[in-house]
Enzyme design. Structure first.
Site, short mmCIF file in Angstrom:
data_model
loop_
_atom_site.label_atom_id
_atom_site.label_comp_id
_atom_site.label_asym_id
_atom_site.label_seq_id
_atom_site.Cartn_x
_atom_site.Cartn_y
_atom_site.Cartn_z
CB ALA A 1 -0.90 0.00 1.23
CG ASN B 1 0.94 -6.00 7.19
OD1 ASN B 1 1.56 -6.91 7.71
ND2 ASN B 1 -0.38 -5.88 7.31
CG HIS C 1 0.21 4.53 3.85
ND1 HIS C 1 -0.05 4.11 5.13
CD2 HIS C 1 -0.58 3.79 3.05
CE1 HIS C 1 -0.93 3.12 5.11
NE2 HIS C 1 -1.27 2.92 3.85
N1 LIG Z 1 1.84 -5.30 2.65
C1 LIG Z 1 0.87 -4.38 2.60
O1 LIG Z 1 1.07 -3.25 2.16
C2 LIG Z 1 -0.50 -4.75 3.04
C3 LIG Z 1 -0.73 -5.93 3.69
N2 LIG Z 1 -1.99 -6.27 4.08
C4 LIG Z 1 -2.15 -7.54 4.78
O2 LIG Z 1 -2.48 -8.56 3.82
C5 LIG Z 1 -3.26 -9.57 4.45
C6 LIG Z 1 -4.56 -9.79 3.66
O3 LIG Z 1 -5.30 -8.59 3.62
P1 LIG Z 1 -6.86 -8.62 3.26
O4 LIG Z 1 -7.11 -9.46 2.07
O5 LIG Z 1 -7.32 -7.22 3.26
O6 LIG Z 1 -7.44 -9.34 4.55
P2 LIG Z 1 -8.91 -9.91 4.78
O7 LIG Z 1 -9.15 -9.83 6.25
O8 LIG Z 1 -9.89 -9.30 3.87
O9 LIG Z 1 -8.75 -11.47 4.38
C7 LIG Z 1 -7.88 -12.32 5.06
C8 LIG Z 1 -8.43 -13.74 4.94
O10 LIG Z 1 -7.45 -14.64 5.44
C9 LIG Z 1 -8.08 -15.61 6.27
N3 LIG Z 1 -7.08 -16.05 7.25
C10 LIG Z 1 -6.48 -15.32 8.21
N4 LIG Z 1 -5.58 -16.06 8.89
C11 LIG Z 1 -5.63 -17.31 8.34
C12 LIG Z 1 -4.94 -18.52 8.59
N5 LIG Z 1 -4.02 -18.62 9.58
N6 LIG Z 1 -5.24 -19.61 7.85
C13 LIG Z 1 -6.18 -19.53 6.87
N7 LIG Z 1 -6.87 -18.41 6.57
C14 LIG Z 1 -6.58 -17.30 7.30
C15 LIG Z 1 -9.28 -14.90 6.88
O11 LIG Z 1 -10.29 -15.82 7.23
C16 LIG Z 1 -9.72 -13.98 5.74
O12 LIG Z 1 -10.67 -14.59 4.89
C17 LIG Z 1 -3.53 -9.06 5.88
O13 LIG Z 1 -2.59 -9.62 6.79
C18 LIG Z 1 -3.30 -7.57 5.77
O14 LIG Z 1 -2.96 -6.97 7.01
C19 LIG Z 1 -3.05 -5.48 3.79
C20 LIG Z 1 -2.86 -4.28 3.15
C21 LIG Z 1 -1.58 -3.79 2.79
O1 LIG Z 2 -3.62 -1.06 3.06
C1 LIG Z 2 -3.06 -0.15 3.69
O2 LIG Z 2 -3.24 1.07 3.44
C2 LIG Z 2 -2.06 -0.44 4.74
C3 LIG Z 2 -2.34 -1.61 5.53
O3 LIG Z 2 -3.45 -2.00 5.80
C4 LIG Z 2 -1.17 -2.33 6.04
O4 LIG Z 2 -0.04 -1.88 5.79
O5 LIG Z 2 -1.37 -3.37 6.69
#
Ligand SMILES: NC(=O)C1=CN([C@@H]2O[C@H](COP(=O)(O)OP(=O)(O)OC[C@H]3O[C@@H](n4cnc5c(N)ncnc54)[C@H](O)[C@@H]3O)[C@@H](O)[C@H]2O)C=CC1
Ligand SMILES: O=C([O-])CC(=O)C(=O)O
Length: 254
Positions: free
Chosen positions: A121, A177, A205
């Site tokens: 992000a 993250n 951000h």
């Molecule tokens: N690197 C970055 O810039 C960003 C990273 N993220 C991270 O990416 C990940 C995914 O984000 P979203 O799709 O928005 O999340 P979300 O909450 O919409 O979906 C996550 C899914 O993973 C499943 N889940 C969680 N832990 C699990 C496990 N141990 N085993 C099996 N299933 C599991 C949940 O049931 C849910 O369906 C999150 O950890 C989030 O914090 C999100 C946004 C930005």
């Molecule tokens: O999606 C974003 O803006 C940032 C976020 O949630 C993350 O870094 O976990």
């Protein structure tokens, strides 16, 4: 390249849309989530397979896309790498722990597997990596999200956190993250401020970097994912872009 998704939420749904349109440059076949209904829903969009046991996915793919949680990274990624499979990690907070990062790096090296972390992000990781060749004096991140995105209720602008990235990702595992990604690119924990702001609807951000190269500042104002306001659309797009570039001979900006 056969791929599978671990975690079938907001990010996974955008990746699956891209695959359904034939635009992903990978055969997205396997889906795993602790909530089977979510896995089945996404699998049905691409004639894929929802698996209850994550090993049934890992055994049958070349690449696993982790879009679940830090907990899933700790529990499943070592196994993925030991099987000689590649992994894309979105829950970057798990990697802020240097011992764990080194452990994954060692397994990856021993098994000739690769760990990819997309820009997510935030904007400016490429600049920090380049700047780190010289001396960096400062890297700071100010993240501003709506109270809804942060899962709280406040009427006025409120600073929720001020400190180092390590504590930030432990206290706000689903929201910051980006702080881990910046810290890993920098090689040190960055300074983080998290603000809940009722006047914004986007996830914002602001990154400031200063060093012997000069200085830069990036400001990102991200639209949020429809099903998860914590997560920015740009983060999901960054994974799609990474997958599409995996077999490209020319890669710009890495
Ligand atoms: N690197 C970055 O810039 C960003 C990273 N993220 C991270 O990416 C990940 C995914 O984000 P979203 O799709 O928005 O999340 P979300 O909450 O919409 O979906 C996550 C899914 O993973 C499943 N889940 C969680 N832990 C699990 C496990 N141990 N085993 C099996 N299933 C599991 C949940 O049931 C849910 O369906 C999150 O950890 C989030 O914090 C999100 C946004 C930005
Ligand atoms: O999606 C974003 O803006 C940032 C976020 O949630 C993350 O870094 O976990």
């Amino acid at each position: 390249m056969v791929a599978g998704i671990l975690g079938c939420g907001a990010i996974a749904s955008i990746i699956t849309n891209s695959a359904a349109k034939g635009e992903l440059n990978a055969d997205l076949k396997f889906f795993h989530d602790m909530d089977m209904e979510r896995a089945e829903n996404l699998a049905s969009q691409v004639d894929g397979i929802a698996v209850e046991d994550v090993n049934d996915m890992v055994n049958n793919v070349d690449l696993v896309i982790e879009a679940a949680s830090q907990d899933a990274v700790v529990k499943v990624v070592p196994q993925i790498l030991k099987m000689g499979k590649d992994v894309i990690i979105m829950s970057m907070g798990a990697l802020i722990d240097l011992d764990f990062r080194n452990y994954l790096g060692k397994i990856a090296e021993e098994n000739n597997s690769r760990i990819y972390a997309p820009s997510g992000a935030v904007v400016g990781l490429d600049g920090i990596k380049a700047a780190s060749i010289g001396e960096i004096n400062e890297v700071s991140l100010v993240t501003r999200k709506s109270p809804e995105s942060l899962g709280i209720s406040v009427d006025t602008e409120t600073v929720l956190y001020e400190g180092k990235a390590g504590d930030a990702v432990r206290k706000f595992p689903a929201n910051i993250n980006v702080a881990a990604a910046l810290s890993i690119a920098y090689g040190k924990e960055v300074d983080v401020k998290i603000i809940a702001d009722p006047n914004v609807s986007r996830n914002c951000h602001e990154v400031c970097v200063a060093g012997d190269f000069g200085k830069f500042r990036t400001i990102t104002e991200n639209e949020t994912c429809a099903t998860n306001p914590k997560t920015s659309l740009l983060a999901a797009y960054s994974v799609v872009k990474l997958i599409k570039s995996l077999n490209k001979n020319l890669n710009v900006g890495i």
